[in-house]
Write a protein that holds these residues in place. Structure first.
Motif, PDB file in Angstrom:
ATOM      1  N   UNK A  38       0.833  -1.203   0.000  1.00  0.00           N
ATOM      2  CA  UNK A  38       0.000   0.000   0.000  1.00  0.00           C
ATOM      3  C   UNK A  38       0.865   1.249   0.000  1.00  0.00           C
ATOM      4  N   UNK A  39       1.832   1.309   0.902  1.00  0.00           N
ATOM      5  CA  UNK A  39       2.695   2.488   0.993  1.00  0.00           C
ATOM      6  C   UNK A  39       3.492   2.684  -0.300  1.00  0.00           C
ATOM      7  N   UNK A  40       3.996   1.606  -0.875  1.00  0.00           N
ATOM      8  CA  UNK A  40       4.772   1.706  -2.117  1.00  0.00           C
ATOM      9  C   UNK A  40       3.922   2.216  -3.283  1.00  0.00           C
ATOM     10  N   UNK A  41       2.615   1.957  -3.204  1.00  0.00           N
ATOM     11  CA  UNK A  41       1.725   2.404  -4.281  1.00  0.00           C
ATOM     12  C   UNK A  41       1.156   3.793  -4.030  1.00  0.00           C
ATOM     13  N   UNK A  42       1.595   4.437  -2.931  1.00  0.00           N
ATOM     14  CA  UNK A  42       1.147   5.798  -2.641  1.00  0.00           C
ATOM     15  C   UNK A  42      -0.030   5.898  -1.705  1.00  0.00           C
ATOM     16  N   UNK A  43      -0.493   4.760  -1.171  1.00  0.00           N
ATOM     17  CA  UNK A  43      -1.598   4.766  -0.211  1.00  0.00           C
ATOM     18  C   UNK A  43      -1.018   4.840   1.199  1.00  0.00           C
ATOM     19  N   UNK A  44      -1.411   5.848   1.958  1.00  0.00           N
ATOM     20  CA  UNK A  44      -0.924   5.984   3.328  1.00  0.00           C
ATOM     21  C   UNK A  44      -1.602   4.956   4.229  1.00  0.00           C
ATOM     22  N   UNK A  45      -0.848   4.460   5.212  1.00  0.00           N
ATOM     23  CA  UNK A  45      -1.396   3.504   6.179  1.00  0.00           C
ATOM     24  C   UNK A  45      -1.137   4.015   7.586  1.00  0.00           C
ATOM     25  N   UNK A  46      -2.202   4.088   8.383  1.00  0.00           N
ATOM     26  CA  UNK A  46      -2.085   4.395   9.802  1.00  0.00           C
ATOM     27  C   UNK A  46      -2.379   3.109  10.573  1.00  0.00           C
ATOM     28  N   UNK A  47      -1.431   2.678  11.387  1.00  0.00           N
ATOM     29  CA  UNK A  47      -1.617   1.493  12.211  1.00  0.00           C
ATOM     30  C   UNK A  47      -2.185   1.920  13.559  1.00  0.00           C
ATOM     31  N   UNK A  48      -3.227   1.217  13.982  1.00  0.00           N
ATOM     32  CA  UNK A  48      -3.971   1.649  15.164  1.00  0.00           C
ATOM     33  C   UNK A  48      -3.831   0.626  16.291  1.00  0.00           C
ATOM     34  N   UNK A  49      -3.101   1.013  17.308  1.00  0.00           N
ATOM     35  CA  UNK A  49      -2.927   0.298  18.575  1.00  0.00           C
ATOM     36  C   UNK A  49      -2.085  -0.970  18.488  1.00  0.00           C
ATOM     37  N   UNK A  50      -2.223  -1.745  17.424  1.00  0.00           N
ATOM     38  CA  UNK A  50      -1.415  -2.947  17.245  1.00  0.00           C
ATOM     39  C   UNK A  50      -0.579  -2.770  15.991  1.00  0.00           C
ATOM     40  N   UNK A  51       0.735  -2.830  16.145  1.00  0.00           N
ATOM     41  CA  UNK A  51       1.617  -2.524  15.027  1.00  0.00           C
ATOM     42  C   UNK A  51       2.100  -3.790  14.339  1.00  0.00           C
ATOM     43  N   UNK A  52       2.563  -3.600  13.120  1.00  0.00           N
ATOM     44  CA  UNK A  52       3.121  -4.671  12.302  1.00  0.00           C
ATOM     45  C   UNK A  52       4.642  -4.599  12.342  1.00  0.00           C
ATOM     46  N   UNK A  53       5.279  -5.630  11.813  1.00  0.00           N
ATOM     47  CA  UNK A  53       6.728  -5.568  11.619  1.00  0.00           C
ATOM     48  C   UNK A  53       7.100  -4.496  10.599  1.00  0.00           C
ATOM     49  N   UNK A  54       6.124  -4.112   9.757  1.00  0.00           N
ATOM     50  CA  UNK A  54       6.359  -3.137   8.693  1.00  0.00           C
ATOM     51  C   UNK A  54       5.970  -1.740   9.153  1.00  0.00           C
ATOM     52  N   UNK A  55       6.892  -0.800   9.079  1.00  0.00           N
ATOM     53  CA  UNK A  55       6.559   0.592   9.354  1.00  0.00           C
ATOM     54  C   UNK A  55       5.623   1.134   8.282  1.00  0.00           C
ATOM     55  N   UNK A  56       4.911   2.185   8.627  1.00  0.00           N
ATOM     56  CA  UNK A  56       4.008   2.842   7.680  1.00  0.00           C
ATOM     57  C   UNK A  56       4.035   4.338   7.954  1.00  0.00           C
ATOM     58  N   UNK A  57       3.083   5.069   7.404  1.00  0.00           N
ATOM     59  CA  UNK A  57       3.072   6.521   7.589  1.00  0.00           C
ATOM     60  C   UNK A  57       2.895   6.902   9.055  1.00  0.00           C
ATOM     61  N   UNK A  58       2.039   6.168   9.784  1.00  0.00           N
ATOM     62  CA  UNK A  58       1.724   6.603  11.150  1.00  0.00           C
ATOM     63  C   UNK A  58       1.325   5.438  12.040  1.00  0.00           C
ATOM     64  N   UNK A  59       1.487   5.677  13.347  1.00  0.00           N
ATOM     65  CA  UNK A  59       0.993   4.759  14.375  1.00  0.00           C
ATOM     66  C   UNK A  59       0.349   5.583  15.481  1.00  0.00           C
ATOM     67  N   UNK A  60      -0.830   5.159  15.917  1.00  0.00           N
ATOM     68  CA  UNK A  60      -1.502   5.735  17.083  1.00  0.00           C
ATOM     69  C   UNK A  60      -1.855   4.578  18.001  1.00  0.00           C
ATOM     70  N   UNK A  61      -1.419   4.644  19.250  1.00  0.00           N
ATOM     71  CA  UNK A  61      -1.785   3.555  20.143  1.00  0.00           C
ATOM     72  C   UNK A  61      -0.964   3.495  21.404  1.00  0.00           C
ATOM     73  N   UNK A  62      -1.098   2.369  22.093  1.00  0.00           N
ATOM     74  CA  UNK A  62      -0.486   2.185  23.399  1.00  0.00           C
ATOM     75  C   UNK A  62       1.014   1.937  23.293  1.00  0.00           C
ATOM     76  N   UNK A  63       1.732   2.326  24.331  1.00  0.00           N
ATOM     77  CA  UNK A  63       3.153   2.033  24.461  1.00  0.00           C
ATOM     78  C   UNK A  63       3.265   0.688  25.176  1.00  0.00           C
ATOM     79  N   UNK A  64       3.280  -0.388  24.388  1.00  0.00           N
ATOM     80  CA  UNK A  64       3.227  -1.738  24.956  1.00  0.00           C
ATOM     81  C   UNK A  64       4.482  -2.084  25.743  1.00  0.00           C
TER      82      UNK A  64
END
Length: 329
Positions: free
Chosen positions: A114-140
């Motif tokens: 998605x990011x490579x194709x120009x689509x922004x990704x916001x990860x919410x509370x649970x993150x992936x191994x892959x970084x994206x444009x943004x993360x909002x959530x808990x400091x686990x």
């Protein structure tokens, strides 16, 4: 051991600039026009739970206010369906996909696509191994460390307790479980009197958490603490402790979004200590992040725009009903 990539600073200059642009009376209210007509797709693990309903309510409110097209694609706890829904979302080419990752691996490749194709990704509370444009959530990491430190204080050397702990993750490969376990075990390593006697996933199901905990209590009647990774399924674990008549002997720890159900179970002696990241507040943060991304905020290379949720620790000693929030009826 799985390690997640470090994200960037809490707020980059681009994010601060975008927030200033939202100030009432600012000529940059042309920013409203930059958001109007943009499309956002939210792909949660499941709707119908207070976390995702609370987040979606706040994002939907802002979407309506600023003319953003907002849609939800509910995976209903089906991991195959979630991957398919995310793939379909990419094909629709929205401006932003909001991802609620069930595990650190499942959506990693798709987020990158998605990011490579120009689509922004916001990860919410649970993150992936892959970084994206943004993360909002808990400091686990912080939560796992703080819970473990309190367990050491309550169950470790000088406490007169066995030091035995049962951990009940939702899923062992979920981001919260990966990070909290890593942080907790790092603390326990410095305290050999602490013994983790069980680390079994409940698949987020309260009944399964109850069964796991009941079995552990039979095998280890001197258990000192249960660390559940999400409040809703930990209610099942807490009920097993209560059913065994051990609520005065076994401390039940949990984390979560701090909805009214949790406060009710603290009142009923089902949960003893609760790390709340307030899902309603997270929803507001996610809605704000959604807006600034749609206005063009960009992270530095290799980093993410990031907002970590404030934490409050709710115990029987400091408990007040105002510490939890209610979904509107």
């Amino acid at each position: 051991m799985i390690r997640l990539k470090k994200a960037g600073a809490l707020m980059g200059a681009a994010l601060i600039t975008a927030l200033v642009a939202l100030a009432p009376g600012n000529p940059a209210h042309a920013a409203d026009d930059r958001m109007k007509g943009k499309k956002v797709i939210f792909v949660p693990i499941a709707m119908g739970i207070t976390l995702t309903e609370g987040w979606s309510r706040r994002m939907a409110e802002q979407a309506e206010l600023f003319g953003i097209e907002y849609e939800v694609r509910d995976a209903a706890f089906d991991m195959k369906a979630m991957s398919e829904l995310f793939a379909a979302a990419i094909n629709e080419k929205p401006d932003l996909i909001v991802a609620h990752n069930p595990t650190v691996q499942l959506l990693a490749r798709q987020i990158k696509k998605a990011e490579d194709s120009g689509i922004k990704v916001m990860q919410l509370n649970l993150s992936s191994l892959q970084n994206s444009t943004a993360f909002v959530g808990a400091d686990w990491d912080r939560i796992g460390r703080e819970v473990a430190e309190d367990i050491v204080k309550q169950c470790g050397e000088g406490s007169g307790k066995s030091g035995k702990v049962a951990i009940v993750p939702g899923q062992l490969t979920a981001a919260d479980s990966v990070i909290m376990n890593e942080a907790a075990f790092a603390v326990f390593k410095e305290h050999p009197e602490i013994e983790v006697v069980s680390n079994q996933a409940s698949d987020w199901e309260p009944e399964k958490a109850r069964q796991i905990t009941a079995t552990v209590l039979q095998q280890h009647p001197d258990l000192c603490a249960v660390f559940g990774h999400w409040g809703v399924h930990t209610i099942g674990a807490g009920n097993a402790v209560k059913d065994a008549g051990k609520q005065d002997d076994v401390l039940v720890y949990a984390t979560g979004g701090g909805n009214r159900l949790i406060c009710n179970n603290i009142e009923q002696d089902v949960i003893d200590r609760y790390w709340s990241y307030n899902a309603d507040g997270q929803g507001r943060d996610a809605a704000t992040m959604m807006r600034v991304i749609l206005q063009g905020a960009e992270p530095k290379d290799g980093e993410m725009l990031r907002v970590d949720s404030p934490l409050i620790v709710i115990t029987k000693e400091n408990y007040s009903p105002s510490m939890c929030w209610d979904m509107p009826s």
